[in-house]
Design an enzyme around this catalytic site. Structure first.
Site, PDB file in Angstrom:
ATOM      1  N   GLU A 292       0.860  -1.192   0.000  1.00 18.81           N
ATOM      2  CA  GLU A 292       0.000   0.000   0.000  1.00 18.81           C
ATOM      3  C   GLU A 292       0.887   1.229   0.000  1.00 18.81           C
ATOM      4  OE1 GLU A 292      -1.409   0.516   4.452  1.00 18.81           O
ATOM      5  OE2 GLU A 292      -1.530  -1.582   3.836  1.00 18.81           O
TER       6      GLU A 292
ATOM      7  N   LYS B  86       2.707   4.602   1.202  1.00 17.19           N
ATOM      8  CA  LYS B  86       3.152   5.213   2.452  1.00 17.19           C
ATOM      9  C   LYS B  86       2.878   6.701   2.336  1.00 17.19           C
ATOM     10  CE  LYS B  86       7.191   5.666   5.494  1.00 17.19           C
ATOM     11  NZ  LYS B  86       6.368   6.419   6.387  1.00 17.19           N
TER      12      LYS B  86
ATOM     13  N   ARG C 119       1.165   9.806  11.710  1.00 20.83           N
ATOM     14  CA  ARG C 119       0.455   8.593  12.096  1.00 20.83           C
ATOM     15  C   ARG C 119      -0.412   8.855  13.316  1.00 20.83           C
ATOM     16  NH1 ARG C 119       3.035   2.686  12.505  1.00 20.83           N
ATOM     17  NH2 ARG C 119       1.096   1.492  12.619  1.00 20.83           N
TER      18      ARG C 119
END
Lengths: 370, 577
Positions: free
Chosen positions: B244, B246, B251
């Site tokens: 996937e 980045k 985060r």
């Protein structure tokens, strides 16, 4: 010298007849000698062996026997043309003045120099401290009319703590990090030997390892009767094996490649400057040890009062605050801007160190050696 | 308080993580409750009380010390708290001072020596005391503490306590008392309150694990290892992995649950477990589930991901205004699920968590939360192609907000920490420029004897012709052997010294060229050049390259311009393009 202070003197004589400031430093015209001159002179009286006070190349040198031996170790036997020993308390006639030496408590052999004429006495204290030091004689108060004091730590923020607590900090760190070498920066003359003696007093009986630059003076202290225990010189190849060792080196070596070869070294520095955090940080010190061979603020103030001096001349260091304090006490005071001494204390180049190797060390910090 | 102060003092001077950890452990093991608990709270940002103003401190000290001497001292020391700590008369280490006249009235010898306050006493008093009583308490404490204690107290009460220790490290030290990992402490952390008696009782084996009272607790995230070069992938089988994007954001973790009264609890956590819910009401509002989502915080405008530059303008804002929420709408692109419908899913393999994640995001059906898409591939070469050109591999307009690809092992559970093997991050190739070394500074810790921090510059047209202007600073990327050479270079080419900083020779004819790798460029008002690099490091030392051939500032400005092709707040797509 514990005699009563002379009471009468001719009104015509002023302190500057006894002592004045010249290019070379303090000069006594009536005795035709300098005190701690910074350039070669005919006749020099030396208070103590630190490099900014005791220089080589004078004609005649008068100092305590210990100071003369220290100078001989540092500069070679031919450091002056003729030398004369000054015994503590013994009055000597030089020219038109009388001179005697009294202990200053700064380093081995350190002395104050009293200069008298016609009932007036000036005391040049040199560097001094009042705190206990197992490696030298304690300071003696010499009552006087004019007292010349240093002001290395001449701000009320400087109050040196009990040395025992500082040495315990080092020993606690060794206990907490037994696998790491503890590298202690300390001045080669006086501070290093005092730290060794303090470590012994606190029960450290393992060897204290020495950088090569400390060896000769430490041997001299031992010969002078100061017990310091086992103090092997560090062998370069063995550095990585010295886990948990205490190693003493000149301050400029704590950041050297030399000290990086020890196992995960903890960097300590024994100095009065370590009282101020920013100073310790600038030097990259991880374990600051506030151990000083100079008087702290309360002791500077106390000593001025103890001497009963009417006038105080303040030399190298933080003159302003001490001059101001004297004013609040009704004591006449003036700063004496001596050139050639460390602005921050004993400007002591490390003998045996190649100074050219690291010219970039902030010069203020190099001098910050107390 | 003195013990805590001495710990802070040691920590402030100690650069090594492991040594800090040892000092902390030593302190926690040897200090009783609740003192150590309040210390832990101080180190993890868990104390709140009325702060004392510098003017108050100054007034207190000037009642006791000649203002001229204080001013001279403050000038010399440079820090109000430290000057006050050092100069404060009395104190436990005081000798018989001849300057008795400078002491405050009331400090006479008839008074018994004040008792040394505990940290607990200080914290509790500060939390409850009315403002007018603050000077009285402060001066009593200052009289009783030693110099280090006074310093720490003054830093604490003025809100300037910088410990040099992360909350994470403090928790690691506490966990280590009982052989627990920091993550185990994190798991129970949000249910606890200072002074954490239950936590210490548990780690020391004297009590059960504390029940987390927080229905929406933080769960320590799973981290990845970098893929350094393509060959690293040879050992991995592509069919065992999922890929996937980045994203170049922050985060975060969205956690929801129900309290005992059945009310929905909504929490937004940073990756280190910091509760940042209040800064993101727009995200909190979307947390209508019971569970925890792992994803990237981004700013989306008109469905397009904005650059990290834009995100930064939303971060670290104290006041969350309606305007800020409107101009910088927060968004979470979810890529994992740790819990859903009250069920802990971390034990499930990724291949099973992913459908649960997709189902949860679909059910939420909220504009602020979407799914980070998978990147289909069959071979590592296809992943490499996607990484090199995300726009053509499905990322489209958002390609500039992608900093690489993530590879996740399909059969791996969600493991907190950084286990080696299941998750890999493969970042895009960094940007590089050739810059000229201008200044050098000594490093820290093991490098403290080396000039290891370099400020470098690029060329631009200045008022007086071509000039170098600093564009950044780097302190890693070279080997120890290279560091020794660089250090020698600095020492041999020094032209000026400013405290710990050296200026080295630089110009058209002279100077050392460093190839600098970096991840992006931001606008900067601090740097004279107007640009600042993200994560700059020395990628090569160009001993061979003449300084005159180093890059120009315009190269950085072009990279900056690319990253700024975002949509202006409130503008339509068309207008911005």
């Amino acid at each position: 010298m514990g005699d009563a202070r002379p009471i009468s003197r001719p009104m015509s004589q002023s302190a500057s007849d006894l002592l004045t400031l010249t290019r070379e430093g303090l000069y006594c015209p009536l005795g035709r000698f300098h005190v701690d001159p910074t350039r070669p002179v005919e006749r020099a009286l030396i208070t103590h062996g630190h490099a900014d006070h005791a220089r080589a190349g004078h004609g005649q040198v008068l100092a305590t026997p210990e100071t003369l031996r220290i100078m001989a170790v540092r500069y070679g036997e031919d450091f002056c043309a003729t030398r004369q020993e000054a015994r503590l308390g013994e009055r000597m006639r030089i020219g038109d003045v009388t001179v005697f030496f009294a202990p200053a408590g700064h380093v081995l052999g350190s002395a104050q120099i009293a200069i008298e004429r016609a009932g007036q006495r000036i005391v040049v204290s040199g560097d001094y401290k009042r705190a206990a030091d197992p490696t030298c004689l304690p300071f003696e108060v010499v009552p006087c009319d004019v007292f010349i004091t240093e002001a290395t730590f001449g701000l009320p923020v400087f109050r040196h703590p009990d040395t025992r607590g500082e040495v315990r900090k080092l020993l606690d760190s060794v206990a907490l990090f037994p696998e790491r070498a503890h590298i202690v920066g300390a001045y080669a003359l006086g501070k290093a030997q005092r730290v060794m003696a303090l470590l012994r007093e606190e029960g450290w009986d393992r060897p204290i390892h020495l950088h090569g630059a400390m060896e000769k003076l430490t041997e001299l202290y031992k010969r002078e009767g100061v017990p310091l225990g086992e103090t092997p010189k560090v062998v370069a190849a063995d550095r990585k094996t010295l886990h948990g060792a205490i190693v003493l080196c000149p301050p400029s070596s704590i950041q050297d490649l030399w000290s990086r070869k020890f196992p995960d070294p903890v960097t300590a520095f024994a100095s009065g400057w370590m009282r101020v955090r920013a100073r310790a940080r600038q030097k990259g010190v991880e374990l600051p040890l506030v151990i000083s061979d100079h008087s702290d603020w309360p002791d500077l103030c106390r000593t001025i009062l103890d001497t009963n001096a009417e006038e105080v001349w303040v030399t190298h260091g933080q003159e302003d605050a001490l001059v101001h304090w004297c004013g609040t006490r009704g004591i006449r005071a003036k700063p004496l801007h001596l050139l050639g001494y460390g602005d921050d204390g004993e400007a002591e180049p490390d003998p045996g160190q190649d100074l050219g190797q690291d010219p970039g060390q902030d010069p203020r910090m190099e001098e910050a050696s107390a | 308080m003195n013990d805590f102060a001495h710990l802070l003092d040691r920590l402030a001077y100690e650069p090594r993580r492991n040594a800090k950890l040892r000092l902390l452990q030593d302190f926690f093991a040897g200090t009783p409750d609740p003192e150590r608990g309040w210390a832990l709270a101080a180190m993890t940002g868990g104390l709140t009380f009325r702060e004392a103003k510098p003017a108050l401190i100054r007034a207190l000290v000037e009642e006791r010390v000649d203002p001229v001497l204080f001013a001279l001292s403050h000038n010399y020391v440079g820090d109000l708290a430290e000057t006050t700590a050092l100069i404060w008369p009395g104190g436990t280490e005081e000798k018989a001072l001849p300057s008795a006249g400078e002491e405050a009235p009331g400090l006479g010898h008839n008074n018994p020596p004040p008792s040394v306050p505990t940290l607990a006493e200080v914290v509790e008093t500060l939390a409850t005391t009315p403002k007018r009583d603050l000077p009285r308490h402060l001066s009593r404490w200052l009289d009783a503490l030693d110099e280090t204690g006074r310093w720490a107290l003054l830093k604490l009460v003025t809100g300037n306590l910088r410990v040099g220790v992360s909350a994470r490290l403090a928790k690691t030290a506490v966990g280590a008392l009982g052989g627990h990992e920091a993550d185990a402490v994190e798991e129970v952390w949000h249910g606890l309150k200072a002074p954490y008696a239950a936590l210490f009782a548990w780690v020391e084996g004297r009590a059960e694990r504390p029940e987390s009272l927080n229905p929406a607790p933080f769960r320590p995230p799973m981290l990845s290892h970098p893929v350094e070069e393509f060959e690293d992938l040879d050992k991995l089988e592509p069919e065992a992995f999922s890929a996937e994007w980045k994203w170049d954001g922050i985060r975060v973790q969205l956690a929801g649950g129900r309290d005992r009264q059945g009310r929905q609890v909504r929490k937004v956590y940073s990756r280190t477990g910091e509760d940042i819910t209040e800064a993101f009401p727009d995200l909190a509002e979307a947390i209508t589930f019971e569970g925890a989502l792992d994803g990237e915080l981004l700013i989306l405008r008109k469905g397009r991901v904005q650059s990290f530059n834009v995100l930064q303008q939303r971060l670290n804002r104290k006041a969350v205004t309606a305007k800020l929420l409107d101009e910088f709408p927060a968004h979470v692109r979810a890529y994992d699920v740790m819990a859903a419908e009250g069920e802990d899913l971390r034990g499930l393999p990724f291949a099973e968590r992913r459908p649960r994640l997709e189902a949860l995001v679909r059910r939420l059906d909220h504009a602020r939360i979407d799914l980070s898409p998978l990147v289909p591939f069959a071979t590592w070469d296809e992943v490499a192609a996607a990484r090199a050109d995300p726009a053509s591999a499905g990322a489209g307009e958002d390609a500039d907000a992608i900093e690489g690809v993530m590879l996740k092992r399909l059969n791996s559970p969600y493991l907190p920490g950084r286990p080696k093997g299941p998750w890999w991050k493969w970042k895009r190739e960094p940007y590089v420029v050739d810059a000229v070394m201008m200044y050098a500074q000594r490093g820290h810790g093991k490098r403290s004897s080396f000039y290891s921090d370099y400020t470098f510059g690029c060329w631009r047209e200045g008022a007086g012709g071509e000039e170098l202007v600093p564009v950044g600073k780097a302190y890693h990327g070279f080997t120890d052997a290279e560091l020794q050479k660089l250090d020698r270079y600095v020492r041999n080419h020094t032209t000026k010294r400013f405290g710990p900083v050296r200026e080295v020779a630089f110009g058209r004819e002279t100077g050392l060229v460093l190839e600098i790798a970096f991840e992006g460029v931001q606008r900067s008002t601090r740097h004279k050049s107007g640009v600042a690099m993200r994560f700059p490091r020395v990628s090569r030392i160009r001993w061979d390259k003449p300084a005159a051939e180093a890059d120009r500032v315009e190269v950085l400005e072009r990279i900056l311009a690319r990253g700024e092709r975002e949509i202006a707040p409130g503008a339509t797509m068309e207008a911005s393009e």
